[in-house]
Each structure stands twice: as C-alpha cells, then as structure tokens.
Design an enzyme around this catalytic site. Sequence first.
Site, PDB file in Angstrom:
ATOM      1  N   GLU A 142     -32.828 -54.655-114.443  1.00  0.00           N
ATOM      2  CA  GLU A 142     -34.052 -54.955-115.204  1.00  0.00           C
ATOM      3  C   GLU A 142     -35.223 -55.361-114.313  1.00  0.00           C
ATOM      4  O   GLU A 142     -35.743 -56.484-114.431  1.00  0.00           O
ATOM      5  CB  GLU A 142     -33.787 -56.056-116.236  1.00  0.00           C
ATOM      6  CG  GLU A 142     -32.763 -55.669-117.275  1.00  0.00           C
ATOM      7  CD  GLU A 142     -32.567 -56.741-118.342  1.00  0.00           C
ATOM      8  OE1 GLU A 142     -33.246 -57.790-118.282  1.00  0.00           O
ATOM      9  OE2 GLU A 142     -31.735 -56.526-119.232  1.00  0.00           O
TER      10      GLU A 142
ATOM     11  N   GLU B 264     -25.933 -53.084-120.638  1.00  0.00           N
ATOM     12  CA  GLU B 264     -25.994 -54.342-121.403  1.00  0.00           C
ATOM     13  C   GLU B 264     -26.338 -54.030-122.847  1.00  0.00           C
ATOM     14  O   GLU B 264     -27.260 -53.253-123.129  1.00  0.00           O
ATOM     15  CB  GLU B 264     -27.100 -55.286-120.885  1.00  0.00           C
ATOM     16  CG  GLU B 264     -26.771 -56.020-119.634  1.00  0.00           C
ATOM     17  CD  GLU B 264     -27.857 -57.033-119.247  1.00  0.00           C
ATOM     18  OE1 GLU B 264     -28.580 -57.530-120.143  1.00  0.00           O
ATOM     19  OE2 GLU B 264     -27.972 -57.300-118.044  1.00  0.00           O
TER      20      GLU B 264
HETATM   21  O1  IFM Z   1     -29.011 -62.722-119.917  1.00  0.00           O
HETATM   22  C1  IFM Z   1     -29.849 -61.634-119.836  1.00  0.00           C
HETATM   23  C2  IFM Z   1     -29.527 -60.794-118.623  1.00  0.00           C
HETATM   24  O2  IFM Z   1     -29.594 -61.532-117.451  1.00  0.00           O
HETATM   25  C3  IFM Z   1     -30.509 -59.647-118.504  1.00  0.00           C
HETATM   26  N1  IFM Z   1     -30.602 -58.918-119.753  1.00  0.00           N
HETATM   27  C4  IFM Z   1     -30.772 -59.643-120.965  1.00  0.00           C
HETATM   28  C5  IFM Z   1     -29.736 -60.749-121.059  1.00  0.00           C
HETATM   29  C6  IFM Z   1     -29.935 -61.533-122.377  1.00  0.00           C
HETATM   30  O3  IFM Z   1     -31.202 -62.100-122.397  1.00  0.00           O
END
Ligand code: IFM
Length: 452
Positions: A178, A360
């Site tokens: 990210e 994710e």
């Molecule tokens: O916890 C975070 C992660 O570090 C990066 N993506 C989103 C998740 C939830 O906010």
Amino acid sequence: MNAKTTVIPKPSIDISAIPADFLWGVSTSSYQIEGAVNEDGRAPSIWDTHCRQKGRIANGDTGDVACDHYHRYLEDIALMKSLGVKAYRFSTAWPRLLPRGRGAANEPGLAFYDRLIDATLEAGIEPWLCLYHWDLPQALGDLGGWTNRDIAGWFADYAALIARRYGDRVKRFATFNEPSVSTIFGYALGWNAPGVADRSAYFKAAHHLNLAHGAAIDVLRDHVPGALLGAVHNRQQVYPSTDTPEDIQAAALLDAHWNLVFPDPQRFAAYPALVARDFEPYVQAGDMARICRPLDWLGLNHYSPIYAKTDPASQLGFAWGSAPTSMQQTGIGWPIHPDAFREELIETSRRYGLPVYVTENGCGSNDAPNAEGAILDEQRVHYLDAYTKALGEALKAGADVRGYFVWSLLDNFEWGAGYGNRFGLVHVDFTTQKRTPKSSAHWYAGLIRATG
Ligand code: IFM
C-alpha cells in the site's frame, strides 16, 4: 479447529468457480504484530517515533509489544496450520535487519526470519515476504526518509540482503504494501509516520518509492532463481460525496493518487495524466524505465469503496467524505459493499493484465469474548462470506485471481487506531497475549476445507 460454541454457516461462494490450486492465505505485518522493538539489535523505526508523539495514536498505544509475535511465532504458525491456510504473507522489519537502514546487517534479526520462514515451510505453508509495510528505519527517516532520492539505492541494498539470505527458501516477494497509504498519509496529510503534511514532500516520496520498487525488483530477479515478484496496492472505487463539480474533481484526484500513482508507473511507465505534471520536477531521464520492471503478479488490498470531497486547504485538494448512511458498515464504520469488490477484481485484472492475488481483505470491529470466552464475530463471518462469494463471481466473469489472503491472522496494532480496531480471525487479549480463534476463523477453515 474445533467450533464448539457457535454454529458456523456454510460458505456461499460457488465452489465450482475456485481452481484447485487457488491459494487461501492470511496476512500480517511486522510492526503490527512483532513487538520486541528493543530486542536483539533492532533499532527504532519511524513508527516507534510516531507512536511516542503525544496525540498521534488512540490511547497512546504503541507497537512495543503488539502480539509479541517475535516470541510467539511458533504458536501463530500452529494457528495458521489449524486454519489450513496454504500461504502466509508477512513483512520483514527493515530496522531489525539493518538497524541503521544501510551498512552492517544485524545477525539476530536475520536469524529471527530464518526461524519464522523455516517453521512456516515446515507447517506446509508458503511464505510470502513483503519488504516494506511502513516501518522505515528512523536512521533513514533522519536523512529525509522517502523524500531523499538516495533511498532507492538503500532499498535495493536491503532487497539484496533479503534475497541472499532467504532466496533459497522464499520465492514470493512483494516490494511494498500500500504505497499510496504510506505516502499520502505519511507525507501529504501527516496522519501516519513520519507525520509530514507537505505537498512537495509527498510527490518526492511517491516518486522515490516507485524508483525503489523498480530497483528492488531488478535485485530480487538477479539474486533469486525462480522468484515470483509483485507489489501490493490498495485499490478502491472512489465516489464523490456529492454531485458538485468540486467533489467530482476531488474524487478524480483521490482516485489518481490512491489507485493509480503506484501501479500505473510500475506497469505502464507513466503517471496518470491528471497528476503527471505534478511529478515532472522530480522525474529524471530514464526514471520511468527504472520503475517499470517486469512483474509476475499484482497484490490487491480491498475493503470498501471510498468517498471524496473537495478540500482546498489540504495538500492534495481532497478530503475523505462520508459514505451514504443507508450503506451497511463494519463495526469500525467502513462500508460493506461486496459488489464493489467483485467489480474491482475484474477491473484490476483487466487493467494490469497480471495474475491478481487479494493480499488483504477483512472486517474491522471491536470484538470481545462473551461470558464463555468465545468470540462470536458474526459480522466478520457475514462480511467474509459476502466478499468471497463476490470473488467467486469475479472468477466466473473471467478475472485472473489466483489467491485470497484475509487481513488479518491476529488482532493487532491498527496504526493510528491502536488496539481498538480488531481485524483478526484470532482474538488477542493484549494483557495476557492469549489467542482465541473467533467464529470467523472456524468459518474460514471450513471454506478452505470445502474448496481445497
Ligand atoms: O492494518 C491495515 C494494514 O496494515 C494495511 N491495510 C489495511 C489494514 C486495515 O486497516
């Protein structure tokens, strides 16, 4: 796994849509789970510094102990094994491996990931190593962090260290997690470490991060035979909060910065047209070719669509707007919109033409054990069920999606929200460090069994 305390619904996904080799996994990140911030030669990261600044993190929480995974990794791998996951995405802590960010490596830090990788493989789980999930060594932060162009070389050296040490056992690498979050929140809005709110710092940081990505891909490709290399991007539809021209423009800007500024140059050697001129002062001859190196896969992090409104006072001209109140929301107020997930999978696969892994997806809430000590996180079960159903629909529609990783294995340090926002399949009592699989863990294990 044993689900004594609750009835676990059957997964709704169309099982026939799932290829036999589909990879079910879980994700975590170093600063969010490891703890042990002062042990075995680890030096501070920009997040250690940020957490110590008053008012930055809810309740004054820090990652000092987090899930104590540094000491409890074997228990956590056993939990993964009991879920039946086939892959584990984790990140290495740069300041644990290179306390000064460059120069001498820290052998005890390297040895920790040896142990972690070996135990993961022994459990029959494929390690997916992400080089950067936001915990930049403070020593490099002191030199300007991502605003310093030299960081591309420092990151490449860090990648070489990782490749040489772990490349015999790890074949899946992601450069960054990210990057739009770490740069927009870290350098344009000042919410995340290093807490800078400066327009030009953001453009520099973003461009240098892209250069670092390209440099690391080359190093990993050269050093690790058979490596499969990618990067992890959060991509979410952006809608204007209202239909005023100002909010529509804000949504276009947020879309460019959030969804395109990293994957587009990395894949197509060009910044998105809307913001390309803003990058020009920082782009040197040959840079775009340095950034755009051959990739094997793309990681997609997706939770919900986002809403934008105009904000002339902000560094990039937009602010986050609210989702329509009619929309269902998770416990922490994020919209629940599985159809948007399906469309994003189809669009990401089409646009980038690479195998996509959902690196994710998950549901944040504040789960607590009931009187019997069970964590009946029904909302997370419904969220994951609806989103994986949408994943099946995307596969049927032709999206090239090869795997899905739940965020997250464990409740953990959720950045500015501290320990209040829980995303884990497994509940962590942060006082005792007791791990308890929630209903969603039992549900996910059932999904993996049913499709495996
Ligand atoms: O916890 C975070 C992660 O570090 C990066 N993506 C989103 C998740 C939830 O906010």
